[in-house]
Write an enzyme that holds these catalytic residues in place. Structure first.
Site, short mmCIF file in Angstrom:
data_model
loop_
_atom_site.label_atom_id
_atom_site.label_comp_id
_atom_site.label_asym_id
_atom_site.label_seq_id
_atom_site.Cartn_x
_atom_site.Cartn_y
_atom_site.Cartn_z
N ARG A 52 -8.95 8.32 -32.48
CA ARG A 52 -8.22 8.28 -33.62
C ARG A 52 -7.00 8.64 -33.84
O ARG A 52 -6.55 9.75 -33.19
CB ARG A 52 -9.40 9.05 -34.80
CG ARG A 52 -10.67 8.81 -34.75
CD ARG A 52 -11.08 7.20 -35.11
NE ARG A 52 -12.24 6.75 -34.93
CZ ARG A 52 -13.67 6.99 -35.55
NH1 ARG A 52 -13.44 7.92 -36.40
NH2 ARG A 52 -14.45 6.37 -34.89
N HIS A 53 -6.14 8.08 -34.69
CA HIS A 53 -4.64 8.68 -34.66
C HIS A 53 -4.77 9.81 -35.48
O HIS A 53 -5.55 10.39 -36.30
CB HIS A 53 -4.04 7.75 -35.68
CG HIS A 53 -2.42 7.65 -35.64
ND1 HIS A 53 -1.63 8.81 -36.30
CD2 HIS A 53 -1.54 6.91 -35.07
CE1 HIS A 53 -0.57 8.71 -35.98
NE2 HIS A 53 -0.38 7.54 -35.31
N ALA A 54 -3.72 10.55 -34.88
CA ALA A 54 -3.92 12.08 -35.35
C ALA A 54 -3.23 12.43 -36.83
O ALA A 54 -3.57 13.30 -37.58
CB ALA A 54 -2.49 13.04 -34.29
N ARG A 59 -6.66 10.35 -43.62
CA ARG A 59 -6.79 10.94 -42.49
C ARG A 59 -7.72 12.20 -42.68
O ARG A 59 -8.53 12.38 -41.99
CB ARG A 59 -5.46 11.14 -41.70
CG ARG A 59 -5.48 12.09 -40.58
CD ARG A 59 -6.04 11.19 -39.30
NE ARG A 59 -6.74 11.42 -38.19
CZ ARG A 59 -7.78 11.89 -38.11
NH1 ARG A 59 -8.81 12.03 -38.82
NH2 ARG A 59 -8.12 12.46 -36.71
#
Length: 388
Positions: A231-233, A283
């Site tokens: 997953r993207h930070a 996020r």
């Protein structure tokens, strides 16, 4: 008007290549792809990569991949006659590339000051693990060492798992790319000034510089990023998710795309949910969002998911193997590999540098050389006083 298709951008450029293993040879292979005459100076035992598999009919296929298009001469650099021959070759060169530990070339009498005294127009490129200065200057480095020390390994892997090495020698490749870029900058400068210069490239520097998201978080935000798996930070949904028969990748980076994404998965009201109102909130609440996405995808194959998202303009893709990627219609149409005729292996496919230049063909070329294959041609050119 396009250039003559029989010419390539670096036709007429001569490169003397002392490098071995991966970073330096990766750099010089790109020069050879574009027409440069790359003369590979090897020890009598040959480049280490000649002895590393996979092998076919006694030939290292790894060596074939990163030494395509070059010429080879084997010389013992402890022999004064060999040093004289090398210096004569370097007087005819535009670029010298070496990736010994700092100080080795100077001890051989082949350092940048000595060779540029012979040939002031020479660009001299040094590629090493940690560069020509700093506390780690003498420290040996392979790709895994640079990955470990650069922070890349620390941010790679699952949050509750160990640090993970990237599945390719990215530190060496980063060094090779910045080496080629640095060399071309110096060659361009030489056309204005008439003088070359010494270019110092470190694998450590290169890999650290290849992480712009991490650098922004460390240098500007004062953060110390941790592992986030697939997953993207910073953004969501931006990563891999499970479908009925496997996984798919999706990249949603702004509110407009998120609204389209929500409509595509049959949940348009999701875009108005306060939990997901901004990229930062998405996020922070990614586990809840992931559960919704995977519930929708559970009754669909990865291919069906990708088709539905792509139809809505959402960046999405299946997870393909390396073999699928290299053999895909996209790779073929972009000529990312070319076929060359090897005297022992027959026709083989080798990688090709990826940049397209209008009017320059992307085909043909020579295979990687046998050890010392071009000795007579190279030495004859010196005896005849050839300067290209």
């Amino acid at each position: 008007m396009d250039a003559d298709r029989s010419t390539r951008p670096l036709d007429g450029l001569r490169v003397i290549d002392f490098s071995r293993v991966l970073a330096g040879p990766y750099c010089t292979a790109m020069f050879a792809d574009l027409g440069a005459d790359v003369i590979k100076i090897e020890s009598p035992q040959g480049d280490d990569y000649r002895h590393i598999g996979p092998f076919r009919d006694g030939e290292s296929l790894l060596f074939q991949a990163v030494n395509r298009g070059k010429r080879s001469i084997a010389l013992d650099l402890k022999d004064p006659e060999a040093i004289r021959a090398v210096r004569a070759l370097c007087r005819t060169a535009d670029l010298v590339v070496e990736n010994f530990r700092p100080g080795v070339m100077e001890r051989l009498g082949l350092g940048p000051d000595a060779l540029r005294a012979d040939n002031p127009r020479l660009v001299y490129l040094s590629v090493s693990g940690f560069g020509q200065s700093g506390p780690n200057v003498a420290r040996p480095a392979y790709d895994i060492i640079v990955q470990a020390m650069s922070g890349l390994m620390h941010v790679t892997g699952e949050p509750d798992g160990p640090p993970t090495m990237i599945g390719e020698a990215l530190g060496d490749v980063a060094g090779g790319l910045f080496a080629a870029w640095g060399a071309m900058v110096a060659l361009f400068e030489r056309e204005r000034t008439g003088k070359g210069r010494h270019v110092d490239v470190a694998l450590f520097d290169s890999l650290v510089s290849m992480m712009p998201v991490t650098s922004a978080r460390v240098l500007l935000a004062g953060d110390d990023p941790a592992r986030t798996g697939n997953r993207h930070a910073l953004s969501a949904p931006f990563g891999t998710y499970r479908a009925a028969d496997g996984h798919f990748a999706v990249a949603v980076l702004n509110d407009k795309l998120f609204q389209a994404f929500c409509t595509a998965i049959g949940a348009p009201s999701l875009a108005a949910n306060p939990q997901f109102a901004t990229d930062t909130l998405r996020r922070e609440n990614e586990p809840a969002l992931a559960a919704i996405i995977e519930a929708w995808a559970a009754s669909r194959t990865a291919a069906e998911v990708v088709d539905a998202l792509a139809a809505a303009g959402i960046p999405a893709a299946p997870i393909e193997t390396a073999a699928q990627a290299w053999r895909s219609p996209q790779s073929e149409s972009r000529a990312l590999s070319v076929e060359v005729e090897h005297p022992g292996l027959g026709p083989v496919r080798v990688p090709q540098q990826p940049v397209h230049f209008s009017g320059a063909a992307r085909s043909g070329g020579r295979p990687a050389p046998a050890l010392d294959e071009h000795r007579e041609d190279i030495l004859a050119s010196l005896r005849e006083g050839e300067t290209r």
